[in-house]
Design a protein around this motif. Structure first.
Motif, PDB file in Angstrom:
ATOM      1  N   ARG A  76      55.219   4.133  83.937  1.00 15.47           N
ATOM      2  CA  ARG A  76      56.261   4.195  85.173  1.00 15.47           C
ATOM      3  C   ARG A  76      57.355   3.823  84.033  1.00 15.47           C
ATOM      4  O   ARG A  76      57.553   3.615  83.421  1.00 15.47           O
ATOM      5  CB  ARG A  76      56.848   3.434  85.837  1.00 15.47           C
ATOM      6  CG  ARG A  76      55.214   3.213  87.497  1.00 15.47           C
ATOM      7  CD  ARG A  76      56.182   2.468  88.105  1.00 15.47           C
ATOM      8  NE  ARG A  76      57.411   2.546  89.152  1.00 15.47           N
ATOM      9  CZ  ARG A  76      57.139   4.343  90.248  1.00 15.47           C
ATOM     10  NH1 ARG A  76      56.401   4.689  90.317  1.00 15.47           N
ATOM     11  NH2 ARG A  76      58.519   4.658  90.603  1.00 15.47           N
ATOM     12  N   ASP A  79      62.281   3.703  87.649  1.00 15.98           N
ATOM     13  CA  ASP A  79      61.974   4.133  88.845  1.00 15.98           C
ATOM     14  C   ASP A  79      61.323   5.318  88.672  1.00 15.98           C
ATOM     15  O   ASP A  79      60.815   5.884  89.529  1.00 15.98           O
ATOM     16  CB  ASP A  79      62.794   3.962  89.554  1.00 15.98           C
ATOM     17  CG  ASP A  79      64.046   5.574  89.961  1.00 15.98           C
ATOM     18  OD1 ASP A  79      63.953   6.127  88.498  1.00 15.98           O
ATOM     19  OD2 ASP A  79      64.508   5.738  90.282  1.00 15.98           O
ATOM     20  N   ARG A  80      60.868   5.550  88.135  1.00 17.13           N
ATOM     21  CA  ARG A  80      60.030   7.078  87.280  1.00 17.13           C
ATOM     22  C   ARG A  80      58.535   7.201  87.625  1.00 17.13           C
ATOM     23  O   ARG A  80      58.675   5.855  86.826  1.00 17.13           O
ATOM     24  CB  ARG A  80      60.706   8.290  86.444  1.00 17.13           C
ATOM     25  CG  ARG A  80      62.037   8.319  86.851  1.00 17.13           C
ATOM     26  CD  ARG A  80      62.594   9.270  87.831  1.00 17.13           C
ATOM     27  NE  ARG A  80      63.652   9.904  88.245  1.00 17.13           N
ATOM     28  CZ  ARG A  80      64.046  10.654  89.157  1.00 17.13           C
ATOM     29  NH1 ARG A  80      63.174  10.707  90.385  1.00 17.13           N
ATOM     30  NH2 ARG A  80      65.620  10.468  89.789  1.00 17.13           N
ATOM     31  N   GLU A  81      57.839   8.289  87.791  1.00 18.11           N
ATOM     32  CA  GLU A  81      56.297   7.957  87.900  1.00 18.11           C
ATOM     33  C   GLU A  81      56.292   8.978  87.219  1.00 18.11           C
ATOM     34  O   GLU A  81      56.654  10.104  86.790  1.00 18.11           O
ATOM     35  CB  GLU A  81      55.440   8.374  89.418  1.00 18.11           C
ATOM     36  CG  GLU A  81      53.706   8.155  88.377  1.00 18.11           C
ATOM     37  CD  GLU A  81      52.812   7.988  89.725  1.00 18.11           C
ATOM     38  OE1 GLU A  81      52.160   9.259  89.325  1.00 18.11           O
ATOM     39  OE2 GLU A  81      53.127   7.544  90.592  1.00 18.11           O
ATOM     40  N   ALA A 108      61.298  12.551  84.544  1.00 19.67           N
ATOM     41  CA  ALA A 108      60.665  10.889  83.914  1.00 19.67           C
ATOM     42  C   ALA A 108      59.948  10.951  82.552  1.00 19.67           C
ATOM     43  O   ALA A 108      61.118  10.585  82.343  1.00 19.67           O
ATOM     44  CB  ALA A 108      58.887  11.092  84.777  1.00 19.67           C
TER      45      ALA A 108
END
Length: 130
Positions: A76, A79-81, A108
């Motif tokens: 991560r 808040d981005r995978e 991301a």
């Protein structure tokens, strides 16, 4: 298990410079210009370690003792995978002389670029390498 993967999974970042050739080249997923040299590449990899959370390798490809390996990861960034792959190439001495990172998705990658930009500012301030 690849020695770089083992160092990362053991949080042994002190081992990383010893795995890199003096003239290693690092290809970033978000910057066109490659970065060169053991000291700078080690700092970039330490910075990435700070930027990623929940980092884990989920796959590894390459012949044992071979010169090319692919280390697939998930993590991560904020808040981005992020899903990516570290491609490493070894020189005749078995040291990493080329390290290429590719990531997806775009959102991301953009988050990674923002956060690594902060790391580059810190690296420049603290080490003068960039």
């Amino acid at each position: 298990m690849h020695p770089f993967r083992q160092a990362v999974e053991n949080a042994d970042l002190e081992a990383v410079p010893g795995l890199l050739a003096e003239d290693v080249t690092f290809y970033s997923p978000v910057v066109f210009r490659p970065y060169r040299g053991r000291a700078l590449v080690a700092e970039i990899l330490r910075g990435a370690y700070r930027v990623f959370s929940d980092f884990r390798y989920v796959g590894e490809f390459g012949e044992p003792g071979g010169r090319d390996h692919a280390l697939v990861f998930r993590a991560r960034v904020g808040d981005r995978e992020i899903h990516g792959c570290d491609f490493v190439h070894h020189d005749d001495e078995g040291l990493i002389d080329e390290f290429t990172v590719m990531v997806r998705p775009l959102s991301a990658a953009q988050a990674l670029a923002r956060e690594m930009g902060k790391e580059f500012e810190r690296i420049g301030r603290e080490t003068g390498l960039v």
